[in-house]
Design a protein around this motif. Structure first.
Motif, PDB file in Angstrom:
ATOM      1  N   ASN A  98      -3.119  -1.920  17.848  1.00 25.93           N
ATOM      2  CA  ASN A  98      -2.802  -2.764  16.692  1.00 25.93           C
ATOM      3  C   ASN A  98      -1.321  -2.665  16.343  1.00 25.93           C
ATOM      4  OD1 ASN A  98      -5.506  -3.447  16.543  1.00 25.93           O
ATOM      5  ND2 ASN A  98      -5.962  -2.088  14.842  1.00 25.93           N
ATOM      6  N   ASP A  99      -0.792  -1.440  16.366  1.00 28.20           N
ATOM      7  CA  ASP A  99       0.637  -1.254  16.080  1.00 28.20           C
ATOM      8  C   ASP A  99       1.497  -1.982  17.101  1.00 28.20           C
ATOM      9  OD1 ASP A  99       0.007   0.281  13.901  1.00 28.20           O
ATOM     10  OD2 ASP A  99       0.469   2.211  14.862  1.00 28.20           O
ATOM     11  N   THR A 100       1.083  -1.908  18.372  1.00 31.18           N
ATOM     12  CA  THR A 100       1.829  -2.599  19.422  1.00 31.18           C
ATOM     13  C   THR A 100       1.809  -4.103  19.170  1.00 31.18           C
ATOM     14  OG1 THR A 100       1.315  -0.879  21.023  1.00 31.18           O
ATOM     15  CG2 THR A 100       1.976  -3.001  21.907  1.00 31.18           C
ATOM     16  N   GLU A 102       1.454  -5.569  16.302  1.00 32.43           N
ATOM     17  CA  GLU A 102       2.321  -5.825  15.149  1.00 32.43           C
ATOM     18  C   GLU A 102       3.789  -5.804  15.576  1.00 32.43           C
ATOM     19  OE1 GLU A 102       1.491  -3.162  11.914  1.00 32.43           O
ATOM     20  OE2 GLU A 102      -0.628  -3.732  11.858  1.00 32.43           O
TER      21      GLU A 102
END
Length: 155
Positions: A98-100, A102
């Motif tokens: 998810n961070d990637t 984002e």
């Protein structure tokens, strides 16, 4: 009238200096944004490596869980803990994914902002060119007027 024209020309010159200063600031900001984008790309690559490591670790833990299940009842408790750890790792991997995503979205937004900045710089350059042309025309007109006035005074 000539003083008014000269005052107008001076004001235009001051305005041009401000516009040029703003263009320089925009250039610096663009360089900083490019640096930030590069850092985000580097962070994304590192995160991908971490995700791959976590996937490998998860596979290894699953193998360990299988061998531990064949052992004694005491080891079954340890296996349960490993399963919990694996679930946490999966959650962490999902969070990293998810961070990637984002980060990718942020990079796209930064690219869009950079494009917008480039467009603004082009608009500013066109405005500066129009102001320069206008000033040149005003100076030429003023010189013609002064020349005519001078000729009229001598005749």
């Amino acid at each position: 009238m000539e003083k008014q024209i000269l005052n107008i020309l001076l004001e235009l010159q001051k305005d041009m200096k401000g516009v040029i200063s703003n263009v320089k600031i925009l250039k610096v900001d663009t360089k900083e944004l490019r640096g930030d984008v590069q850092l985000l790309k580097t962070d994304t690559k590192e995160l991908r490596g971490d995700v791959q490591s976590l996937k490998t670790d998860t596979k290894e833990l699953r193998g360990d869980v299988q061998s531990l299940k064949t052992d004694t009842k005491e080891l079954k408790g340890d296996v349960h803990l490993l399963k919990t750890d694996t679930k946490e790792l999966k959650v962490n991997v999902q969070l990293l994914k998810n961070d990637t995503q984002e980060l990718k979205t942020d990079v796209k937004l930064l690219k869009g902002d950079t494009g917008k900045l480039k467009s603004d710089v082009v608009d500013i350059k066109e405005t500066v060119n129009r102001i320069e042309r206008s000033q040149t025309e005003d100076v030429v007109a003023l010189l013609k007027l002064m020349n005519k006035k001078t000729e009229d005074e001598f005749h």
